[in-house]
Design an enzyme around this catalytic site. Structure first.
Site, mmCIF file in Angstrom:
data_model
loop_
_atom_site.group_PDB
_atom_site.id
_atom_site.type_symbol
_atom_site.label_atom_id
_atom_site.label_comp_id
_atom_site.label_asym_id
_atom_site.label_seq_id
_atom_site.Cartn_x
_atom_site.Cartn_y
_atom_site.Cartn_z
ATOM 1 N N ASP A 1 -10.555 3.173 4.558
ATOM 2 C CA ASP A 1 -11.173 1.277 4.039
ATOM 3 C C ASP A 1 -12.636 1.543 4.040
ATOM 4 O O ASP A 1 -13.110 0.958 3.872
ATOM 5 C CB ASP A 1 -10.150 0.709 5.553
ATOM 6 C CG ASP A 1 -9.927 -0.152 5.353
ATOM 7 O OD1 ASP A 1 -9.112 -0.363 4.330
ATOM 8 O OD2 ASP A 1 -8.721 -0.885 5.883
ATOM 9 N N GLN B 1 -4.593 -1.918 10.129
ATOM 10 C CA GLN B 1 -4.146 -3.120 9.372
ATOM 11 C C GLN B 1 -4.883 -4.220 10.379
ATOM 12 O O GLN B 1 -4.480 -4.348 11.165
ATOM 13 C CB GLN B 1 -3.096 -3.484 8.704
ATOM 14 C CG GLN B 1 -2.738 -4.358 8.047
ATOM 15 C CD GLN B 1 -2.942 -4.355 6.932
ATOM 16 O OE1 GLN B 1 -3.316 -3.781 5.825
ATOM 17 N NE2 GLN B 1 -3.998 -5.352 6.088
ATOM 18 N N LYS C 1 0.742 -0.931 0.279
ATOM 19 C CA LYS C 1 -0.125 0.130 -0.125
ATOM 20 C C LYS C 1 0.875 1.546 0.053
ATOM 21 O O LYS C 1 0.683 1.708 -0.543
ATOM 22 C CB LYS C 1 -1.506 0.205 1.091
ATOM 23 C CG LYS C 1 -2.027 -1.302 0.900
ATOM 24 C CD LYS C 1 -2.801 -1.220 2.312
ATOM 25 C CE LYS C 1 -3.505 -2.168 2.720
ATOM 26 N NZ LYS C 1 -4.305 -3.282 3.491
#
Ligand code: NAP
Length: 295
Positions: free
Chosen positions: A121, A98, A54
């Site tokens: 997200d 994460q 990412k």
């Protein structure tokens, strides 16, 4: 029939090129550099790899990325403090914590602590609720948003189609069904959602104009479960043992690709399908957040 291949890799490259142009424009015209913070708790190798990918993808298009790595025994309160700091940081437009987090941390509490306007997200309940209530003001979760882009950019607009989604997880199946149902571009589909309690899965999947599979069950969808001429998107990413490969395994989807590509009109492969889209949509959400912050 030999199906058209829906390449997530190609669409991801197309979107990344568009985003790179927009990042440059934001810098030039508004003096804003989009900023993404990734928070990693512990040393899980797969999570380290995902976060690394990412950050690399962000850097490649001029997005500023900041990685915060915390030890596995970090108390929940300390992680909440890190999130609060990032919420208040004007240089950061997107925050990603994460998953999975260590067992002693309540993941839902962490997600809810993220400022919804930086929730790139798309998992904060406010964003989930806004999608479900047809509000325009939301960040869509990355994998479902990637599936919609793969369909629309390949000429398979879900509007008016019967879409069958296999899987109802909070990460993929459920938000995807909400996006497909929306009265908005990329939506307007008639949606059926299947799960492990669906008695005759094949009877359902055979009715799909568009079939999206997110089960996490390797090569379970066979040709007899797919209508001739259907469009198939395979979200599944599974490792299966394969002695013929150097690594001793191969990566496959939830769809038996060779067989289903003979009946489907179009199909996405694994790898090279939905996978590259997920990171791309994270970056897209980060750029969107920066654009909104720039006013
Ligand atoms: P998940 O949380 O395990 O959910 C799986 C879903 O499939 C559940 O709703 C489950 O039903 C359903 N299911 C399982 N077995 C079934 C069966 N035999 N018949 C019908 N439905 C069945 O998984 P997920 O997070 O949604 O991920 C799904 C797959 O997508 C995984 O392979 C994952 O690795 C992959 N994935 C890929 C990406 C990417 O970027 N490419 C991103 C996210 C996920 P119940 O709800 O009844 O248990």
């Amino acid at each position: 029939m030999s199906a058209q291949i829906i390449s997530g890799k190609d669409i991801a490259n197309e979107i990344r090129a568009e985003l790179t142009t927009e990042v440059a424009r934001l810098k030039d015209e508004a003096g804003v550099t989009p900023g993404l913070a990734t928070v990693l708790v512990g040393d899980d190798p797969a999570s380290q790899m995902y976060v690394g990918m990412k950050n690399k993808a962000a850097a490649a298009m001029g997005i500023h990325s900041r990685q915060i790595t915390l030890p596995a025994d970090t108390p929940e309160d300390e992680l909440l403090g890190v999130v609060a700091g990032l919420n208040a940081d004007a240089d950061i437009h997107g925050i990603l914590v994460q998953s999975p987090l260590p067992d002693h941390i309540n993941e839902g509490r962490i997600v809810e602590a993220i400022d919804p306007s930086k929730d790139v997200d798309g998992l904060h309940p406010l964003n989930v609720g806004r999608i479900a209530t047809d509000s325009d003001d939301f960040f869509a979760p990355c994998t479902p948003a990637g599936v919609i882009e793969m369909l629309t950019r390949n000429g398979h607009d879900p509007a008016g189609k019967h879409v069958v989604v296999v899987g109802r997880s909070n990460l993929v199946g459920r938000p995807l069904s909400s996006l497909l149902m929306r009265k908005a571009p990329g939506g307007n589909a008639t949606v059926t959602v299947c799960h492990s309690r669906t008695p005759d899965l094949g009877a359902m999947t055979r009715t799909a104009d568009i079939l999206v599979v997110a089960m996490g069950r390797p090569e379970t969808i066979t040709a007899d479960m797919v209508a001739s001429g259907a469009v198939v998107i395979d979200v599944g990413t599974n490792r299966v043992d394969d002695e013929t490969r150097e690594k001793g395994y191969r990566v496959c989807g939830d769809v038996l690709f060779d067989e289903v590509s003979e009946v489907a009109a179009a199909i996405s492969p694994v790898p090279g399908g939905v996978g590259p889209m997920t990171i791309t949509m994270l970056l897209s959400n980060t750029v969107k957040s920066a654009r909104l912050a720039a006013g």
